[in-house]
Design a protein around this motif. Sequence first.
Motif, PDB file in Angstrom:
ATOM      1  N   THR A  71      11.124   7.277 -11.798  1.00  0.00           N
ATOM      2  CA  THR A  71       9.792   6.661 -11.859  1.00  0.00           C
ATOM      3  C   THR A  71       9.419   6.160 -10.468  1.00  0.00           C
ATOM      4  OG1 THR A  71      10.347   5.918 -14.089  1.00  0.00           O
ATOM      5  CG2 THR A  71       8.403   4.921 -13.058  1.00  0.00           C
ATOM      6  N   PRO A  72       8.379   6.732  -9.873  1.00  0.00           N
ATOM      7  CA  PRO A  72       7.954   6.217  -8.554  1.00  0.00           C
ATOM      8  C   PRO A  72       7.583   4.743  -8.682  1.00  0.00           C
ATOM      9  CG  PRO A  72       6.725   8.219  -9.154  1.00  0.00           C
ATOM     10  CD  PRO A  72       7.496   7.801 -10.368  1.00  0.00           C
ATOM     11  N   ILE A  73       7.730   4.013  -7.591  1.00  0.00           N
ATOM     12  CA  ILE A  73       7.533   2.552  -7.665  1.00  0.00           C
ATOM     13  C   ILE A  73       6.144   2.199  -8.185  1.00  0.00           C
ATOM     14  CG2 ILE A  73       7.593   0.364  -6.397  1.00  0.00           C
ATOM     15  CD1 ILE A  73       9.419   1.705  -4.331  1.00  0.00           C
ATOM     16  N   HIS A  74       5.127   2.988  -7.787  1.00  0.00           N
ATOM     17  CA  HIS A  74       3.763   2.606  -8.199  1.00  0.00           C
ATOM     18  C   HIS A  74       3.584   2.704  -9.711  1.00  0.00           C
ATOM     19  CE1 HIS A  74       3.088   6.977  -8.116  1.00  0.00           C
ATOM     20  NE2 HIS A  74       2.011   6.773  -8.837  1.00  0.00           N
ATOM     21  N   ARG A  75       4.496   3.379 -10.399  1.00  0.00           N
ATOM     22  CA  ARG A  75       4.408   3.476 -11.863  1.00  0.00           C
ATOM     23  C   ARG A  75       5.270   2.425 -12.583  1.00  0.00           C
ATOM     24  NH1 ARG A  75       1.463   7.423 -13.853  1.00  0.00           N
ATOM     25  NH2 ARG A  75       0.872   9.123 -12.464  1.00  0.00           N
ATOM     26  N   LEU A  76       5.998   1.627 -11.810  1.00  0.00           N
ATOM     27  CA  LEU A  76       6.791   0.554 -12.432  1.00  0.00           C
ATOM     28  C   LEU A  76       5.867  -0.618 -12.780  1.00  0.00           C
ATOM     29  CD1 LEU A  76       9.889   0.613 -10.034  1.00  0.00           C
ATOM     30  CD2 LEU A  76       9.741   1.596 -12.341  1.00  0.00           C
ATOM     31  N   VAL A 127       0.883  -1.175   0.000  1.00  0.00           N
ATOM     32  CA  VAL A 127       0.000   0.000   0.000  1.00  0.00           C
ATOM     33  C   VAL A 127       0.913   1.215   0.000  1.00  0.00           C
ATOM     34  CG1 VAL A 127      -1.668   1.323   1.371  1.00  0.00           C
ATOM     35  CG2 VAL A 127      -1.893  -1.162   1.161  1.00  0.00           C
ATOM     36  N   PHE A 128       0.778   2.052  -1.039  1.00  0.00           N
ATOM     37  CA  PHE A 128       1.670   3.210  -1.135  1.00  0.00           C
ATOM     38  C   PHE A 128       1.078   4.403  -0.388  1.00  0.00           C
ATOM     39  CE2 PHE A 128       2.847   0.866  -5.076  1.00  0.00           C
ATOM     40  CZ  PHE A 128       4.192   0.673  -4.779  1.00  0.00           C
ATOM     41  N   ALA A 129       1.945   5.110   0.326  1.00  0.00           N
ATOM     42  CA  ALA A 129       1.525   6.357   0.977  1.00  0.00           C
ATOM     43  C   ALA A 129       2.474   7.461   0.518  1.00  0.00           C
ATOM     44  CB  ALA A 129       1.556   6.208   2.487  1.00  0.00           C
ATOM     45  N   ASP A 130       1.979   8.693   0.571  1.00  0.00           N
ATOM     46  CA  ASP A 130       2.765   9.817   0.064  1.00  0.00           C
ATOM     47  C   ASP A 130       3.865  10.212   1.050  1.00  0.00           C
ATOM     48  OD1 ASP A 130       3.435  11.551  -1.944  1.00  0.00           O
ATOM     49  OD2 ASP A 130       1.661  12.833  -1.755  1.00  0.00           O
ATOM     50  N   ILE A 131       4.767  11.069   0.548  1.00  0.00           N
ATOM     51  CA  ILE A 131       5.915  11.521   1.349  1.00  0.00           C
ATOM     52  C   ILE A 131       5.734  12.970   1.789  1.00  0.00           C
ATOM     53  CG2 ILE A 131       7.594   9.959   0.316  1.00  0.00           C
ATOM     54  CD1 ILE A 131       8.419  12.406  -1.512  1.00  0.00           C
ATOM     55  N   ALA A 134      -0.484  10.693   5.920  1.00  0.00           N
ATOM     56  CA  ALA A 134      -0.835   9.828   4.786  1.00  0.00           C
ATOM     57  C   ALA A 134      -0.801   8.361   5.209  1.00  0.00           C
ATOM     58  CB  ALA A 134       0.137  10.065   3.626  1.00  0.00           C
ATOM     59  N   VAL A 135       0.145   8.017   6.075  1.00  0.00           N
ATOM     60  CA  VAL A 135       0.224   6.635   6.576  1.00  0.00           C
ATOM     61  C   VAL A 135      -1.035   6.313   7.369  1.00  0.00           C
ATOM     62  CG1 VAL A 135       1.438   5.109   8.191  1.00  0.00           C
ATOM     63  CG2 VAL A 135       2.744   6.531   6.588  1.00  0.00           C
ATOM     64  N   GLU A 136      -1.389   7.217   8.258  1.00  0.00           N
ATOM     65  CA  GLU A 136      -2.578   6.990   9.090  1.00  0.00           C
ATOM     66  C   GLU A 136      -3.808   6.780   8.209  1.00  0.00           C
ATOM     67  OE1 GLU A 136      -2.892   8.923  12.792  1.00  0.00           O
ATOM     68  OE2 GLU A 136      -4.326   7.291  13.112  1.00  0.00           O
ATOM     69  N   ALA A 137      -3.926   7.579   7.157  1.00  0.00           N
ATOM     70  CA  ALA A 137      -5.096   7.476   6.268  1.00  0.00           C
ATOM     71  C   ALA A 137      -5.092   6.153   5.491  1.00  0.00           C
ATOM     72  CB  ALA A 137      -5.106   8.654   5.304  1.00  0.00           C
ATOM     73  N   LEU A 166      -0.728  10.400  -4.964  1.00  0.00           N
ATOM     74  CA  LEU A 166       0.595  10.641  -4.378  1.00  0.00           C
ATOM     75  C   LEU A 166       1.224  11.912  -4.967  1.00  0.00           C
ATOM     76  CD1 LEU A 166       1.802   6.920  -4.775  1.00  0.00           C
ATOM     77  CD2 LEU A 166       0.911   7.951  -2.670  1.00  0.00           C
ATOM     78  N   PRO A 167       0.607  13.069  -4.739  1.00  0.00           N
ATOM     79  CA  PRO A 167       1.099  14.285  -5.415  1.00  0.00           C
ATOM     80  C   PRO A 167       2.541  14.661  -5.059  1.00  0.00           C
ATOM     81  CG  PRO A 167      -0.606  14.815  -3.776  1.00  0.00           C
ATOM     82  CD  PRO A 167      -0.603  13.322  -3.939  1.00  0.00           C
ATOM     83  N   GLU A 168       2.937  14.515  -3.790  1.00  0.00           N
ATOM     84  CA  GLU A 168       4.312  14.888  -3.421  1.00  0.00           C
ATOM     85  C   GLU A 168       5.331  13.923  -4.021  1.00  0.00           C
ATOM     86  OE1 GLU A 168       5.281  17.613  -2.328  1.00  0.00           O
ATOM     87  OE2 GLU A 168       3.420  18.450  -1.563  1.00  0.00           O
ATOM     88  N   THR A 169       4.918  12.669  -4.134  1.00  0.00           N
ATOM     89  CA  THR A 169       5.796  11.667  -4.768  1.00  0.00           C
ATOM     90  C   THR A 169       6.012  12.034  -6.237  1.00  0.00           C
ATOM     91  OG1 THR A 169       5.056   9.946  -3.264  1.00  0.00           O
ATOM     92  CG2 THR A 169       5.895   9.207  -5.410  1.00  0.00           C
ATOM     93  N   GLU A 170       4.932  12.362  -6.932  1.00  0.00           N
ATOM     94  CA  GLU A 170       5.026  12.697  -8.363  1.00  0.00           C
ATOM     95  C   GLU A 170       5.870  13.955  -8.551  1.00  0.00           C
ATOM     96  OE1 GLU A 170       3.786  10.664 -10.537  1.00  0.00           O
ATOM     97  OE2 GLU A 170       1.949   9.740  -9.740  1.00  0.00           O
ATOM     98  N   ARG A 171       5.676  14.932  -7.655  1.00  0.00           N
ATOM     99  CA  ARG A 171       6.413  16.187  -7.793  1.00  0.00           C
ATOM    100  C   ARG A 171       7.911  15.951  -7.548  1.00  0.00           C
ATOM    101  NH1 ARG A 171       7.367  21.064  -4.959  1.00  0.00           N
ATOM    102  NH2 ARG A 171       6.582  20.304  -2.971  1.00  0.00           N
ATOM    103  N   ALA A 172       8.211  15.170  -6.510  1.00  0.00           N
ATOM    104  CA  ALA A 172       9.623  14.891  -6.214  1.00  0.00           C
ATOM    105  C   ALA A 172      10.275  14.161  -7.390  1.00  0.00           C
ATOM    106  CB  ALA A 172       9.730  14.057  -4.934  1.00  0.00           C
ATOM    107  N   ALA A 173       9.578  13.169  -7.936  1.00  0.00           N
ATOM    108  CA  ALA A 173      10.158  12.389  -9.041  1.00  0.00           C
ATOM    109  C   ALA A 173      10.444  13.287 -10.253  1.00  0.00           C
ATOM    110  CB  ALA A 173       9.219  11.256  -9.435  1.00  0.00           C
ATOM    111  N   ALA A 174       9.663  14.351 -10.405  1.00  0.00           N
ATOM    112  CA  ALA A 174       9.850  15.248 -11.553  1.00  0.00           C
ATOM    113  C   ALA A 174      10.924  16.304 -11.308  1.00  0.00           C
ATOM    114  CB  ALA A 174       8.520  15.936 -11.875  1.00  0.00           C
ATOM    115  N   GLU A 175      11.246  16.579 -10.033  1.00  0.00           N
ATOM    116  CA  GLU A 175      12.121  17.734  -9.737  1.00  0.00           C
ATOM    117  C   GLU A 175      13.521  17.384  -9.246  1.00  0.00           C
ATOM    118  OE1 GLU A 175       8.690  20.985  -8.413  1.00  0.00           O
ATOM    119  OE2 GLU A 175      10.075  20.239  -6.895  1.00  0.00           O
ATOM    120  N   VAL A 176      13.728  16.194  -8.662  1.00  0.00           N
ATOM    121  CA  VAL A 176      14.994  15.957  -7.950  1.00  0.00           C
ATOM    122  C   VAL A 176      16.182  15.708  -8.882  1.00  0.00           C
ATOM    123  CG1 VAL A 176      13.924  15.073  -5.839  1.00  0.00           C
ATOM    124  CG2 VAL A 176      14.521  13.473  -7.677  1.00  0.00           C
TER     125      VAL A 176
END
Length: 372
Positions: A313-318, A102-106, A117-120, A334-344
């Motif tokens: 590529t975030p894991i959920h997109r593999l 189960v993926f949760a955001d960062i 996000a984990v709690e949710a 996972l908006p923060e995950t997507e943003r990080a993957a695009a910017e780092v």
Amino acid sequence: MTSINEQPIPAARPVIGEEEIEAAVRVLRSGRVVQGPEVAAFEEGFSGLVEGRHCVAVNSGTSALHLLLLALGIGPGDEVIVPSFSFAASANAVRLVGADVVFADIEPGSFGLDPAAVEAAVTPRTAAIMPVHLYGHPAAMDRLMAVAEKHQLAVVEDACQAHAAALHGTPVGAFGAGGTFSFYPTKNMHSLEGGMVTTADAELARTLRLLRNQGMEQRYANEIVGANMRMTDVAAAVGRVQLGKVEGWTEQRRANAAYLDAHISAPNVTTPPVAEGARHVYHQYTIRVRGDRDAAMAKLTEAGIGNAVYYPTPIHRLKPYWEPDQKAGRNWDLPETERAAAEVVSLPVHPSLGEGDLERIAAAVNTLGENL
Ligand SMILES: Cc1ncc(COP(=O)(O)O)c(C=O)c1O
């Protein structure tokens, strides 16, 4: 452009020095090459990094995660909450034991799991949370442990990138039911290949020792079904040499990062934030670039500055995750995950850098224009 006398600065530089070579040769000459005295000594030495927890050496960080999940009895029917912004090994270990990811955001600052996000994401099937201390920055363990306690979940720390990182004085690998480390050559310390599981629970440590060796403590007196995930004594001997140096290297990484923090001033670049009370060990020095990241990376490469994206590529997109989720109609938000993957973008921060190298790295980043 790189000038004639300016060598490119590599993104990472694994150390295999004379001491490591001598240690490996000494073990090879001894004839005791698999899970012998060097492994025992490496385990004992490494426990000094994790407040004296039991340490069980294995052949990789992935094996460490895999074995820890097995030892905790996590399997089919269980869910484990994992960040999608990590190396695939984090989620792969969950799938390898037959449990569901189960993926949760960062959180955007630490790049680690967001406790809210984990709690949710907790359901009646949740068995464990796997915080990843990405890039060497500790995840929000104080808040994550509180969520775990509230819902009675095991915490499996993926500290594969974070040897000697800490939060409010507690080292990573000493928070959860167990911690896992990798000793792959590019890590802050290595054993060629290798991994370590850490735990405060003596019974769990015994189970881990059985699982890594076909379920045997006494030869041919197999107690449970196990695998062969043993570490070699050659690897352990190299690891012991590196263990003796990791604190100095970590301080050098932190000093290199402090230099880059102070000298990078490009307006469209954000240097890596550090959470209050966190000891960041800078496995990676990871900036965010707003604008055309590919163009920025090409300019850095042209200037001879090694750079890389962990992970584009975030894991959920593999494929092994994306395809079954698509079939099941499951979409992760996972908006923060997507943003990080695009910017780092990660820059060199390894301890072999000299001041001239650091000047060149900061100068190259500062020439990245605003209109990328
Ligand atoms: C976050 C993370 N988890 C797990 C692993 C797996 O470690 P190994 O490559 O030693 O199997 C790595 C390293 O590669 C990693 O970076």
